[in-house]
Design an enzyme around this catalytic site. Structure first.
Site, PDB file in Angstrom:
ATOM      1  N   ASN A   7      -2.573 -25.166 -28.263  1.00 46.91           N
ATOM      2  CA  ASN A   7      -1.639 -24.168 -28.804  1.00 46.91           C
ATOM      3  C   ASN A   7      -1.271 -24.535 -30.237  1.00 46.91           C
ATOM      4  OD1 ASN A   7      -1.731 -23.386 -26.176  1.00 46.91           O
ATOM      5  ND2 ASN A   7       0.354 -23.995 -25.668  1.00 46.91           N
ATOM      6  N   ASP A   8      -0.944 -25.804 -30.429  1.00 49.28           N
ATOM      7  CA  ASP A   8      -0.595 -26.256 -31.776  1.00 49.28           C
ATOM      8  C   ASP A   8      -1.822 -26.635 -32.589  1.00 49.28           C
ATOM      9  OD1 ASP A   8       2.219 -26.062 -32.218  1.00 49.28           O
ATOM     10  OD2 ASP A   8       2.459 -27.483 -30.576  1.00 49.28           O
ATOM     11  N   ARG A  63       7.157 -29.991 -19.761  1.00 52.18           N
ATOM     12  CA  ARG A  63       7.812 -29.719 -21.050  1.00 52.18           C
ATOM     13  C   ARG A  63       9.306 -29.998 -20.878  1.00 52.18           C
ATOM     14  NH1 ARG A  63       3.847 -25.192 -21.304  1.00 52.18           N
ATOM     15  NH2 ARG A  63       2.721 -25.383 -23.266  1.00 52.18           N
ATOM     16  N   ARG A 100       6.313 -35.327 -20.729  1.00 51.07           N
ATOM     17  CA  ARG A 100       6.206 -35.364 -22.186  1.00 51.07           C
ATOM     18  C   ARG A 100       7.581 -35.575 -22.801  1.00 51.07           C
ATOM     19  NH1 ARG A 100       3.854 -30.288 -25.434  1.00 51.07           N
ATOM     20  NH2 ARG A 100       5.907 -29.446 -24.994  1.00 51.07           N
ATOM     21  N   CYS A 150      -4.124 -29.503 -22.182  1.00 52.07           N
ATOM     22  CA  CYS A 150      -3.013 -28.804 -21.533  1.00 52.07           C
ATOM     23  C   CYS A 150      -2.565 -27.572 -22.319  1.00 52.07           C
ATOM     24  CB  CYS A 150      -1.847 -29.762 -21.293  1.00 52.07           C
ATOM     25  SG  CYS A 150      -1.178 -30.453 -22.800  1.00 52.07           S
ATOM     26  N   ARG A 202       1.264 -19.742 -34.730  1.00 54.72           N
ATOM     27  CA  ARG A 202       0.928 -19.303 -33.369  1.00 54.72           C
ATOM     28  C   ARG A 202       1.798 -18.162 -32.860  1.00 54.72           C
ATOM     29  NH1 ARG A 202       2.805 -24.642 -29.789  1.00 54.72           N
ATOM     30  NH2 ARG A 202       3.406 -23.367 -28.039  1.00 54.72           N
ATOM     31  N   GLU A 260      -2.605 -32.601 -31.211  1.00 52.32           N
ATOM     32  CA  GLU A 260      -2.318 -31.224 -31.601  1.00 52.32           C
ATOM     33  C   GLU A 260      -2.144 -31.086 -33.111  1.00 52.32           C
ATOM     34  OE1 GLU A 260       1.099 -30.036 -29.245  1.00 52.32           O
ATOM     35  OE2 GLU A 260       2.070 -31.964 -29.506  1.00 52.32           O
TER      36      GLU A 260
HETATM   37  C1  PEP Z   1       0.139 -27.285 -27.105  1.00 54.83           C
HETATM   38  O1  PEP Z   1       0.541 -27.334 -28.262  1.00 54.83           O
HETATM   39  O2  PEP Z   1      -0.999 -26.928 -26.783  1.00 54.83           O
HETATM   40  C2  PEP Z   1       1.050 -27.648 -25.992  1.00 54.83           C
HETATM   41  C3  PEP Z   1       0.613 -27.723 -24.745  1.00 54.83           C
HETATM   42  O3  PEP Z   1       2.345 -27.873 -26.299  1.00 54.83           O
HETATM   43  P1  PEP Z   1       3.433 -26.715 -26.498  1.00 54.83           P
HETATM   44  O4  PEP Z   1       2.802 -25.414 -26.122  1.00 54.83           O
HETATM   45  O5  PEP Z   1       4.580 -27.093 -25.635  1.00 54.83           O
HETATM   46  O6  PEP Z   1       3.746 -26.820 -27.957  1.00 54.83           O
HETATM   47 MG    MG Z   2       2.380 -28.283 -28.749  1.00 52.32          MG
END
Ligand code: PEP
Ligand code: MG
Length: 582
Positions: free
Chosen positions: A456-457, A300, A336, A504, A467, A433
């Site tokens: 996550n997104d 990240r 990324r 991820c 979230r 995502e």
């Molecule tokens: C996600 O969105 O799952 C991700 C890995 O990116 P971040 O948590 O950095 O938004």
């Molecule tokens: Mg994300």
């Protein structure tokens, strides 16, 4: 607001895994009351001021060095910024001028002068600056405390569970030295500084317990369950017994897990599942290596550099990427592109009505080709050993990929023109995502070398559930039937195009989810370095033919509850049982 707390159990967000049992230390910054009484000896007041400034500087220097050691140079820069304010001759000059002119208590003048900075930051409406304004509070209180010749560090007992409204990065580091067992905070989410630092230091943390300071008293016995986001206040014997046993198991389990470091990540019937690590801090690469990571699946970059201060230049980025790539070589590392916007800080003054649906990730980068190209060039140059891959966040359409490819080509010819050495070959991948990208995953796969599912997104956009909002956190469901159907679609589509798919997002590290993900056909996951060995343990305990069947059954289910129960039952059957809930 819905109350989720029952009896002596307070429910929050699980920010860093682990279990701690200890006494509560209510960590509140004393509100410093200052009076504006007149002084007679101006010379003496200025002498006191200079002594207090020197002492504060010494203290902050110590914290700065500790930060470099624990967090790496980039993140330590937060404290460097504080030191700059402290050393600023204009700040001292203004205070001294006012002491001479107004003949008032120096504490009052310090408070009023430094508060001016804070008011400006708070008024900016910028989340990042607001957060930084607490750090200014730190400097102000530090100088006033030193004017009073008071010490506070000695008050911190060792081995406590720290309970606070919020914790600044300076506090987190100092508290680490006091062998803090766990953190509990009222505000903050998974991405707050305290949470990131706690995860990197392997200290359990639960955040977002709004009533923490009112429900927990100084010295209360606490159990912090960083796996489930629970805090138990003054536990009864049964609760204590349960968690003591769990803690013992956890310690034993940790030692057991380390033995897996060099063993392959393979199911009982021979299917290999690659496990890589996610990096939020540069130093985490050591933990990843120590835990046997098979590469880095996500860097990240917006976290590594703390871009809220300023974007790092090409050389600085080049050095960082090169170092990381060398450390992990011969394994691969996926860097990324800056994922800025949303809940992540923007380095520009911008207020959006709906930041999560706004100027985020690839959208912002394509609108700022200079920033984007600088990062691309740094990566092309750092890819000396050909083990760096490049990944785009928040992609929603083919056009975003093709426009990026144009920029990559431009970056290459610019480097060539200036005679700078770089590697021609750079594999390009995308995060999936956004629902539109999930639907189009087969089409997008034609344009890229790899895909990584960012749950996550993806979950927040698919289910329309923020979230980071604790009011609706029960609607943020990893096992919502639509989520697992979407993941299946992405895996199948990318496989049909012979493009590798990994995951991820945090879901990849969830012990209950891992058998399902393997069963759905995922053959690579990327998790926090501290979660690596646990994931490997689970993979080594399952059979692919069984989890394939498990996944097929889950895909027929209509509610998240049914799926979750099924997966929990399966996980419990593995007899790993470590993180099972009470
Ligand atoms: C996600 O969105 O799952 C991700 C890995 O990116 P971040 O948590 O950095 O938004
Ligand atoms: Mg994300």
């Amino acid at each position: 607001m819905k109350s989720k707390n029952t009896g002596n159990v307070l429910k929050g967000i699980a920010a860093a895994p682990g279990i701690a049992i200890g006494k509560a230390l209510l960590f509140s910054k004393e509100i410093v009351e200052v009076d504006d009484s007149e002084i007679v000896d101006v010379k003496e007041a200025i002498k006191n001021l200079d002594e207090a400034l020197a002492k504060s500087q010494k203290e902050l220097n110590k914290i700065f060095n500790l930060a470099i050691d624990k967090l790496g140079e980039k993140r330590a820069a937060i404290f460097e910024a504080q030191l700059m304010i402290l050393n600023d001759p204009v700040v001292r000059g203004n205070i001294v001028e006012r002491i001479k002119k107004e003949k008032k208590n120096p504490e009052f003048i310090v408070d009023s002068e430094i508060s001016k900075y804070q008011s400006l930051m708070l008024a900016s409406g910028e989340e990042y600056l607001k957060e930084r304004s607490h750090d200014i509070d730190d400097i102000k209180n530090r100088i006033i405390r030193n004017l009073r010749k008071k010490r506070w560090e000695s008050k911190i007992e060792k081995g406590m569970v720290v309970v606070a409204r919020t914790i600044t990065p300076a506090d987190t580091l100092l508290l680490t030295r006091a062998a803090t067992k766990a953190y509990v905070t009222e505000v903050g989410g998974l991405t707050s500084h305290a949470a990131i630092v706690a995860r990197s230091l392997n200290i359990p943390a639960v955040v977002g317990i709004l009533e923490a300071s009112s429900k927990i008293k100084q010295g209360d016995n606490l159990i912090v369950d960083g796996f489930h986001g629970k805090v138990i206040v003054n536990p009864d014997n049964q609760q204590l017994e349960f968690y003591r046993k769990k803690l013992e198991d956890l310690n034993r389990y940790g030692a057991e897990l380390l033995k897996l470091k060099n063993l392959p990540s393979v199911t009982l019937d021979g299917k290999e599942i690659k496990i890589t690590a996610n990096l939020d801090l540069p130093n985490e690469i050591e933990v990843a290596l120590n835990n046997g990571a098979e590469g880095i699946g996500l860097v990240r970059t917006e976290q590594i550099f703390d871009i809220a201060e300023a974007f790092p230049d090409e050389d600085e980025q080049f050095e960082t990427y090169k170092n990381l790539a060398e450390k992990i070589y011969p394994q691969q590392i996926i860097v990324r592109a800056f994922d800025i916007g949303g809940d992540k800080v923007l380095p520009v003054d911008l207020k959006e009505p709906n930041p999560f649906l706004g100027w985020r990730g690839i959208r912002l980068l394509l609108d700022n080709p200079k920033i984007f190209k600088t990062q691309i060039k740094a990566i092309l140059r750092a890819n000396i050993h050909r083990n760096i891959k490049f990944m785009l966040p928040m992609v929603a359409s083919v056009k975003e990929i093709t426009r990026t490819r144009v920029l990559i080509e431009e970056a290459k010819s610019e480097l060539e023109q200036s005679g700078v050495k770089f590697n021609e070959c750079l594999k390009l991948g995308i995060m999936i995502e956004v629902p539109s990208a999930a639907v189009l995953s087969g089409m997008l796969a034609e344009y890229v070398d790899f895909i990584s599912i960012g749950t996550n997104d993806l979950i927040q956009y698919l289910l329309a559930v923020d979230r980071g909002n604790e009011m609706i956190s029960d609607l943020y469901q990893e096992f919502h039937p639509s989520v697992i159907k979407t993941i299946t679609h992405i895996i199948e589509e990318s496989k049909s195009k012979k493009v590798s798919a990994s995951m991820c997002g945090e879901m990849a590290a969830d012990p209950i989810a891992i058998p399902l993900l393997v069963g759905l056909g995922l053959d690579s996951i990327s998790v926090a370095p501290s979660a690596l060995l646990n994931a490997k343990k689970i993979i080594r305990s399952i059979r692919f033919d069984e989890v394939k069947q498990l996944a097929a059954e889950c895909l027929q289910m209509e509610t998240e509850n049914e799926i979750k129960n099924k997966l929990t039952e399966f996980y419990n059957g593995l007899k790993i049982n470590l993180m099972e809930d009470s």
